[in-house]
Design a protein around this motif. Structure first.
Motif, short mmCIF file in Angstrom:
data_model
loop_
_atom_site.label_atom_id
_atom_site.label_comp_id
_atom_site.label_asym_id
_atom_site.label_seq_id
_atom_site.Cartn_x
_atom_site.Cartn_y
_atom_site.Cartn_z
N TYR A 127 36.57 28.22 67.70
CA TYR A 127 36.44 29.15 66.57
C TYR A 127 36.99 28.51 65.29
O TYR A 127 36.39 28.63 64.21
CB TYR A 127 37.22 30.43 66.89
N TRP A 128 38.11 27.80 65.42
CA TRP A 128 38.71 27.14 64.26
C TRP A 128 37.85 25.99 63.76
O TRP A 128 37.70 25.78 62.55
CB TRP A 128 40.10 26.65 64.63
N ARG A 132 40.69 33.20 55.72
CA ARG A 132 39.49 32.82 54.96
C ARG A 132 39.26 33.77 53.78
O ARG A 132 38.93 33.35 52.67
CB ARG A 132 38.28 32.83 55.87
N TYR A 133 39.45 35.05 54.04
CA TYR A 133 39.25 36.05 52.98
C TYR A 133 40.23 35.84 51.83
O TYR A 133 39.87 35.95 50.66
CB TYR A 133 39.38 37.45 53.58
N SER A 177 30.41 34.36 65.69
CA SER A 177 29.99 35.64 66.28
C SER A 177 29.67 35.47 67.76
O SER A 177 29.97 36.35 68.58
CB SER A 177 28.77 36.20 65.54
N GLY A 178 29.11 34.30 68.13
CA GLY A 178 28.85 34.03 69.54
C GLY A 178 30.14 33.91 70.35
O GLY A 178 30.21 34.38 71.49
N TYR A 218 41.40 35.08 66.22
CA TYR A 218 40.15 35.12 65.45
C TYR A 218 40.35 35.94 64.18
O TYR A 218 39.92 35.55 63.09
CB TYR A 218 39.02 35.76 66.27
N GLN A 219 40.99 37.09 64.34
CA GLN A 219 41.22 37.97 63.19
C GLN A 219 42.11 37.31 62.15
O GLN A 219 41.86 37.45 60.93
CB GLN A 219 41.84 39.28 63.67
#
Length: 261
Positions: A83-84, A256-257, A99-100, A249-250
């Motif tokens: 994910y990273w 990122r946001y 998303s996968g 993940y969150q």
């Protein structure tokens, strides 16, 4: 708690039944107490055999449980790495991969965990989700070097996920060998019959001690059962590692946001 109580009561009843029935069936010469040394020797041998078998079984079961837990942790860590790595890829590749990964993690935690508990195996649907995820990453052909490097890192992390998943499939099916169960049953039968074999007479004291013996034996067998089959026994490997992966993940998305704003 209810399970432990029921097993203890059943084991105590079996032990008392063996004492009463055995007392009526054993030869009259076995009722004599003038040769206590031979009875004590028989009882000591039986206790030593049962203790050795139970200790061996518990060590093997605990090792299987620890291996299964370690494999789930390794799989969840590799998912976070994937994910990273995908975080540095351009859109729409980033969104597609992440998303996968989230979909696969969610299926493992919910649908597949129930399948492992019920069928001692993995979910075919979850396997297809993971295969589609790997195929998506493999089919990507980024134009710039940095994106290709991130894709390769993602693919390598998913490879580690696949290896850990295969280990988890083996863990879900793994259990104690049949010969160990046979030895455990044989040792249990000998231990429950030990009051008869050692020449104990029926009295209030012998009834109480036999009942306690049954409770101890039943509790030991219950713990062995709970440790056997780490994903479908009584002491299940938890989904905590994957829950922590979802939390990670969150956190990545929040970071990122914040950077974007």
């Amino acid at each position: 708690m209810a399970q432990e109580l029921i097993v203890s009561l059943i084991a105590a009843t079996l032990a008392l039944g063996a004492l009463v029935i055995g007392d009526r069936l054993r030869p009259r010469s076995w009722r004599q107490a003038d040769d206590e040394s031979s009875g004590t020797l028989v009882l000591d041998l039986i206790k030593t055999f049962f203790t050795a078998v139970v200790a061996f079984v518990v060590v093997i079961s605990w090792q299987q449980y620890q291996n299964a837990r370690g494999h789930t942790i390794a799989e969840s860590k590799a998912l976070v790495d994937a994910y990273w790595a995908a975080e540095a890829m351009p859109e729409p590749e980033q969104v597609l991969i992440q998303s996968g990964i989230r979909d696969y993690t969610d299926e493992v935690m919910n649908a597949e965990w129930a399948v492992m508990n019920r069928e001692s195996g993995l979910s075919g649907d979850t396997q297809r989700t993971f295969d589609n995820l790997r195929a998506t990453v493999t089919a990507m052909a980024p134009s710039d070097t940095e994106s290709r490097d991130r894709r390769d890192e993602t693919a390598e992390a998913l490879k580690r996920v696949a290896l850990a998943r295969q280990d988890r499939a083996i863990d879900a099916r793994e259990g104690l060998p049949g010969f160990l169960y046979a030895a455990l049953i044989f040792g249990t039968a000998l231990l429950l019959l030990s009051p008869i074999l050692s020449g104990v007479r029926i009295s209030r004291r012998s009834v109480v001690m036999t009942g306690l013996l049954g409770i101890v034996v039943g509790s030991a067998l219950l713990q062995v059962h709970n440790l056997d089959h780490p994903f479908s026994g009584g002491n299940l490997v938890s989904r905590e590692a994957f829950e922590l992966a979802v939390t990670r993940y969150q956190q990545i998305e929040v970071a990122r946001y914040r950077l974007a704003n």
